[in-house]
Design a protein around this motif. Structure first.
Motif, PDB file in Angstrom:
ATOM      1  N   LEU A  55       0.838  -1.190   0.000  1.00  0.00           N
ATOM      2  CA  LEU A  55       0.000   0.000   0.000  1.00  0.00           C
ATOM      3  C   LEU A  55       0.876   1.243   0.000  1.00  0.00           C
ATOM      4  N   ASP A  56       2.020   1.173   0.675  1.00  0.00           N
ATOM      5  CA  ASP A  56       2.943   2.301   0.701  1.00  0.00           C
ATOM      6  C   ASP A  56       3.419   2.655  -0.711  1.00  0.00           C
ATOM      7  N   GLY A  57       3.776   1.638  -1.495  1.00  0.00           N
ATOM      8  CA  GLY A  57       4.199   1.873  -2.878  1.00  0.00           C
ATOM      9  C   GLY A  57       3.090   2.480  -3.716  1.00  0.00           C
ATOM     10  N   ALA A  58       1.885   1.944  -3.560  1.00  0.00           N
ATOM     11  CA  ALA A  58       0.738   2.472  -4.303  1.00  0.00           C
ATOM     12  C   ALA A  58       0.445   3.906  -3.873  1.00  0.00           C
ATOM     13  N   ASP A  59       0.551   4.163  -2.564  1.00  0.00           N
ATOM     14  CA  ASP A  59       0.274   5.493  -2.040  1.00  0.00           C
ATOM     15  C   ASP A  59       1.273   6.523  -2.566  1.00  0.00           C
ATOM     16  N   LYS A  60       2.549   6.160  -2.624  1.00  0.00           N
ATOM     17  CA  LYS A  60       3.567   7.079  -3.158  1.00  0.00           C
ATOM     18  C   LYS A  60       3.287   7.416  -4.617  1.00  0.00           C
ATOM     19  N   TYR A  61       2.892   6.394  -5.393  1.00  0.00           N
ATOM     20  CA  TYR A  61       2.590   6.624  -6.802  1.00  0.00           C
ATOM     21  C   TYR A  61       1.327   7.474  -6.942  1.00  0.00           C
ATOM     22  N   TRP A  62       0.318   7.183  -6.104  1.00  0.00           N
ATOM     23  CA  TRP A  62      -0.917   7.966  -6.108  1.00  0.00           C
ATOM     24  C   TRP A  62      -0.609   9.431  -5.817  1.00  0.00           C
ATOM     25  N   GLN A  63       0.266   9.676  -4.830  1.00  0.00           N
ATOM     26  CA  GLN A  63       0.625  11.052  -4.473  1.00  0.00           C
ATOM     27  C   GLN A  63       1.320  11.751  -5.631  1.00  0.00           C
ATOM     28  N   MET A  64       2.191  11.042  -6.353  1.00  0.00           N
ATOM     29  CA  MET A  64       2.864  11.618  -7.512  1.00  0.00           C
ATOM     30  C   MET A  64       1.833  12.030  -8.579  1.00  0.00           C
ATOM     31  N   LYS A  71      -1.334  12.724  -8.055  1.00  0.00           N
ATOM     32  CA  LYS A  71      -2.092  13.839  -7.491  1.00  0.00           C
ATOM     33  C   LYS A  71      -1.316  15.142  -7.655  1.00  0.00           C
ATOM     34  N   ASP A  72      -0.006  15.085  -7.403  1.00  0.00           N
ATOM     35  CA  ASP A  72       0.840  16.276  -7.567  1.00  0.00           C
ATOM     36  C   ASP A  72       0.870  16.764  -9.009  1.00  0.00           C
ATOM     37  N   GLN A  73       0.629  15.852  -9.948  1.00  0.00           N
ATOM     38  CA  GLN A  73       0.581  16.213 -11.366  1.00  0.00           C
ATOM     39  C   GLN A  73      -0.823  16.653 -11.791  1.00  0.00           C
TER      40      GLN A  73
END
Length: 144
Positions: free
Chosen positions: A24-33, A35-37
């Protein structure tokens, strides 16, 4: 074992699947990236977990020894051979095999192939569905 899929919720996307992650941490980091875009994305649990759980429950029911990677792969190849023999028996008139399994069903043998492929991929700490989708995407596939 949990697997997560990050899906881009934007409109008019050829393939909304952005990535498949084991944590979930990996998915969350990618999700945040994303979102930032400025992308709208959602994290969903993937469907590999039920397949692995199903195969594991069968192993427990049959009291089967958990195979290591080499054993799982060789067993999967053996199941592919059984599936090929069953198809030959169904599709080739007069087919003779050197065992008495005259009632082999290629669909049933295909189920054994899926079971052992799942075990092989599990030993590789890999998601067979995610690997399939990644391979298709490399070849230019886009989700309909």
């Amino acid at each position: 074992m949990n697997v997560y899929v990050v899906v881009n919720e934007g409109e008019n996307l050829d393939n909304p699947i952005e990535g498949v992650f084991w944590t979930l941490d990996g998915a969350d980091k990618y999700w945040q990236m994303l979102k930032d875009q400025g992308c709208e994305a959602t994290i969903y649990p993937a469907h590999i977990e039920p397949l692995i759980a199903l195969v594991d429950s069968y192993y427990r029911f049959r009291n089967l020894k958990e195979p290591n990677l080499d054993e799982a792969f060789r067993w999967m190849v053996s199941e592919v051979g059984e599936m090929a023999g069953a198809l030959n028996q169904c599709l080739t008139e007069g087919w003779v095999r050197n065992h008495s399994h005259d009632d082999d069903d290629p669909v049933d043998e295909g189920g054994d192939v899926l079971m052992m492929l799942t075990k092989t991929m599990q030993r590789l700490d890999a998601d067979p569905i995610g690997a399939m989708v990644r391979k298709w995407r490399e070849k230019g596939w886009k989700q309909e």
